[in-house]
Design a protein around this motif. Structure first.
Motif, PDB file in Angstrom:
ATOM      1  N   TYR A   1       0.812  -1.222   0.000  1.00 40.08           N
ATOM      2  CA  TYR A   1       0.000   0.000   0.000  1.00 40.08           C
ATOM      3  C   TYR A   1       0.841   1.266   0.000  1.00 40.08           C
ATOM      4  N   ARG A   2       2.010   1.235   0.615  1.00 38.62           N
ATOM      5  CA  ARG A   2       2.849   2.437   0.679  1.00 38.62           C
ATOM      6  C   ARG A   2       3.293   2.900  -0.706  1.00 38.62           C
ATOM      7  N   ALA A   3       3.371   1.969  -1.643  1.00 40.77           N
ATOM      8  CA  ALA A   3       3.794   2.322  -2.998  1.00 40.77           C
ATOM      9  C   ALA A   3       2.681   2.976  -3.807  1.00 40.77           C
ATOM     10  N   LEU A   4       1.453   2.939  -3.294  1.00 43.02           N
ATOM     11  CA  LEU A   4       0.298   3.441  -4.047  1.00 43.02           C
ATOM     12  C   LEU A   4       0.069   4.934  -3.849  1.00 43.02           C
ATOM     13  N   LYS A   5       1.088   5.721  -4.062  1.00 41.54           N
ATOM     14  CA  LYS A   5       0.964   7.179  -4.005  1.00 41.54           C
ATOM     15  C   LYS A   5       0.466   7.655  -5.356  1.00 41.54           C
ATOM     16  N   LYS A   6      -0.363   8.697  -5.352  1.00 38.25           N
ATOM     17  CA  LYS A   6      -0.986   9.187  -6.575  1.00 38.25           C
ATOM     18  C   LYS A   6       0.041   9.493  -7.668  1.00 38.25           C
ATOM     19  N   GLY A   7       1.092  10.215  -7.333  1.00 37.54           N
ATOM     20  CA  GLY A   7       2.106  10.556  -8.330  1.00 37.54           C
ATOM     21  C   GLY A   7       2.807   9.326  -8.879  1.00 37.54           C
ATOM     22  N   SER A   8       3.044   8.340  -8.016  1.00 33.51           N
ATOM     23  CA  SER A   8       3.686   7.098  -8.465  1.00 33.51           C
ATOM     24  C   SER A   8       2.796   6.351  -9.434  1.00 33.51           C
ATOM     25  N   ILE A   9       1.505   6.296  -9.138  1.00 37.20           N
ATOM     26  CA  ILE A   9       0.558   5.604 -10.021  1.00 37.20           C
ATOM     27  C   ILE A   9       0.507   6.311 -11.377  1.00 37.20           C
ATOM     28  N   ASP A  10       0.419   7.631 -11.367  1.00 37.59           N
ATOM     29  CA  ASP A  10       0.320   8.379 -12.616  1.00 37.59           C
ATOM     30  C   ASP A  10       1.573   8.227 -13.476  1.00 37.59           C
ATOM     31  N   SER A  11       2.746   8.300 -12.850  1.00 35.34           N
ATOM     32  CA  SER A  11       3.977   8.169 -13.635  1.00 35.34           C
ATOM     33  C   SER A  11       4.186   6.742 -14.122  1.00 35.34           C
ATOM     34  N   TYR A  12       3.807   5.750 -13.312  1.00 35.97           N
ATOM     35  CA  TYR A  12       3.923   4.377 -13.800  1.00 35.97           C
ATOM     36  C   TYR A  12       2.902   4.135 -14.918  1.00 35.97           C
ATOM     37  N   SER A  13       1.756   4.785 -14.857  1.00 36.70           N
ATOM     38  CA  SER A  13       0.795   4.710 -15.961  1.00 36.70           C
ATOM     39  C   SER A  13       1.422   5.280 -17.234  1.00 36.70           C
ATOM     40  N   ALA A  14       2.187   6.359 -17.103  1.00 34.07           N
ATOM     41  CA  ALA A  14       2.883   6.935 -18.266  1.00 34.07           C
ATOM     42  C   ALA A  14       3.899   5.941 -18.825  1.00 34.07           C
ATOM     43  N   VAL A  15       4.565   5.180 -17.946  1.00 37.08           N
ATOM     44  CA  VAL A  15       5.484   4.130 -18.397  1.00 37.08           C
ATOM     45  C   VAL A  15       4.718   3.112 -19.246  1.00 37.08           C
ATOM     46  N   LEU A  16       3.564   2.671 -18.746  1.00 37.74           N
ATOM     47  CA  LEU A  16       2.772   1.674 -19.465  1.00 37.74           C
ATOM     48  C   LEU A  16       2.264   2.222 -20.803  1.00 37.74           C
ATOM     49  N   ILE A  17       1.900   3.483 -20.840  1.00 34.54           N
ATOM     50  CA  ILE A  17       1.466   4.109 -22.093  1.00 34.54           C
ATOM     51  C   ILE A  17       2.603   4.058 -23.109  1.00 34.54           C
ATOM     52  N   LEU A  18       3.808   4.416 -22.673  1.00 34.04           N
ATOM     53  CA  LEU A  18       4.955   4.372 -23.590  1.00 34.04           C
ATOM     54  C   LEU A  18       5.255   2.949 -24.030  1.00 34.04           C
ATOM     55  N   GLU A  19       5.234   2.005 -23.101  1.00 30.08           N
ATOM     56  CA  GLU A  19       5.535   0.620 -23.467  1.00 30.08           C
ATOM     57  C   GLU A  19       4.487   0.072 -24.436  1.00 30.08           C
ATOM     58  N   ASP A  20       3.217   0.443 -24.247  1.00 29.94           N
ATOM     59  CA  ASP A  20       2.181   0.053 -25.214  1.00 29.94           C
ATOM     60  C   ASP A  20       2.470   0.660 -26.583  1.00 29.94           C
ATOM     61  N   PHE A  21       2.914   1.916 -26.581  1.00 27.88           N
ATOM     62  CA  PHE A  21       3.264   2.583 -27.837  1.00 27.88           C
ATOM     63  C   PHE A  21       4.403   1.830 -28.528  1.00 27.88           C
ATOM     64  N   PHE A  22       5.428   1.471 -27.770  1.00 26.96           N
ATOM     65  CA  PHE A  22       6.549   0.727 -28.349  1.00 26.96           C
ATOM     66  C   PHE A  22       6.105  -0.648 -28.846  1.00 26.96           C
ATOM     67  N   ASP A  23       5.261  -1.312 -28.058  1.00 28.82           N
ATOM     68  CA  ASP A  23       4.772  -2.653 -28.446  1.00 28.82           C
ATOM     69  C   ASP A  23       3.949  -2.605 -29.728  1.00 28.82           C
ATOM     70  N   SER A  24       3.325  -1.467 -29.992  1.00 29.47           N
ATOM     71  CA  SER A  24       2.524  -1.334 -31.214  1.00 29.47           C
ATOM     72  C   SER A  24       3.405  -0.987 -32.417  1.00 29.47           C
ATOM     73  N   GLY A  25       4.723  -1.044 -32.215  1.00 30.12           N
ATOM     74  CA  GLY A  25       5.641  -0.738 -33.298  1.00 30.12           C
ATOM     75  C   GLY A  25       5.932   0.736 -33.440  1.00 30.12           C
ATOM     76  N   GLY A  26       5.643   1.507 -32.396  1.00 27.03           N
ATOM     77  CA  GLY A  26       5.911   2.946 -32.441  1.00 27.03           C
ATOM     78  C   GLY A  26       4.929   3.683 -33.323  1.00 27.03           C
ATOM     79  N   VAL A  27       3.788   3.067 -33.520  1.00 34.52           N
ATOM     80  CA  VAL A  27       2.751   3.683 -34.340  1.00 34.52           C
ATOM     81  C   VAL A  27       1.565   3.963 -33.446  1.00 34.52           C
ATOM     82  N   SER A  28       1.152   5.208 -33.401  1.00 32.86           N
ATOM     83  CA  SER A  28       0.012   5.582 -32.564  1.00 32.86           C
ATOM     84  C   SER A  28      -1.260   4.970 -33.110  1.00 32.86           C
ATOM     85  N   ASN A  29      -2.133   4.617 -32.193  1.00 29.76           N
ATOM     86  CA  ASN A  29      -3.440   4.125 -32.599  1.00 29.76           C
ATOM     87  C   ASN A  29      -4.470   5.227 -32.394  1.00 29.76           C
ATOM     88  N   ASN A  30      -4.149   6.409 -32.888  1.00 28.46           N
ATOM     89  CA  ASN A  30      -5.075   7.546 -32.743  1.00 28.46           C
ATOM     90  C   ASN A  30      -6.429   7.189 -33.323  1.00 28.46           C
TER      91      ASN A  30
END
Length: 147
Positions: A117-146
């Motif tokens: 639970y101590r790791a569940l700070k709002k800023g940590s969640i948001d920045s790790y979400s940004a990590v996942l967004i980037l990794e999804d972008f890379f996994d899609s071949g660097g092509v946005s799915n706009n």
């Protein structure tokens, strides 16, 4: 500007109170969380974003696109798109949107598994979400799915 496949990419998980930030390398397909930025009703400190852009000099900026599970837009979707357009307009960066459905849930699970639970700070969640967004972008071949 680096060639596609070896770009440095800055990612944002837009929110009205906190904006998660991550930096990633396309060549490795990996990203690292940076400190989340505070926002006042969705408005960030644009000077802070400018400093991040100057420090990291990304070839591309990826902003998470918050959609409903059925792919429809919501109020935060419109605000995230406006945030992306403002980065592009203010700083002259190339910006693309990346579907971010379930990234916050995944971020919470990962942070809880690694630190409880101590790791569940709002800023940590948001920045790790940004990590996942980037990794999804890379996994899609660097092509946005706009949409």
């Amino acid at each position: 500007m680096s060639p596609e496949g070896s770009r440095t990419v800055l990612g944002f998980d837009y929110g009205t109170k906190s904006i998660g930030v991550a930096i990633g390398q396309e060549i490795t397909g990996s990203a690292s969380a940076l400190k989340a930025l505070r926002a006042a009703d969705g408005i960030p400190d644009w000077d802070e974003i400018g400093k991040l852009l100057k420090q990291w000099q990304p070839d591309l900026v990826v902003v998470g696109l918050p959609l409903n599970m059925d792919g429809t837009e919501q109020e935060i979707t419109v605000r995230a798109k406006k945030f992306a357009r403002r980065i592009e307009g203010r700083f002259g960066c190339r910006v693309v949107m990346q579907d971010e459905r379930l990234t916050t849930v995944s971020a919470r699970e990962h942070l809880f598994d690694s630190g409880g639970y101590r790791a569940l700070k709002k800023g940590s969640i948001d920045s790790y979400s940004a990590v996942l967004i980037l990794e999804d972008f890379f996994d899609s071949g660097g092509v946005s799915n706009n949409p």
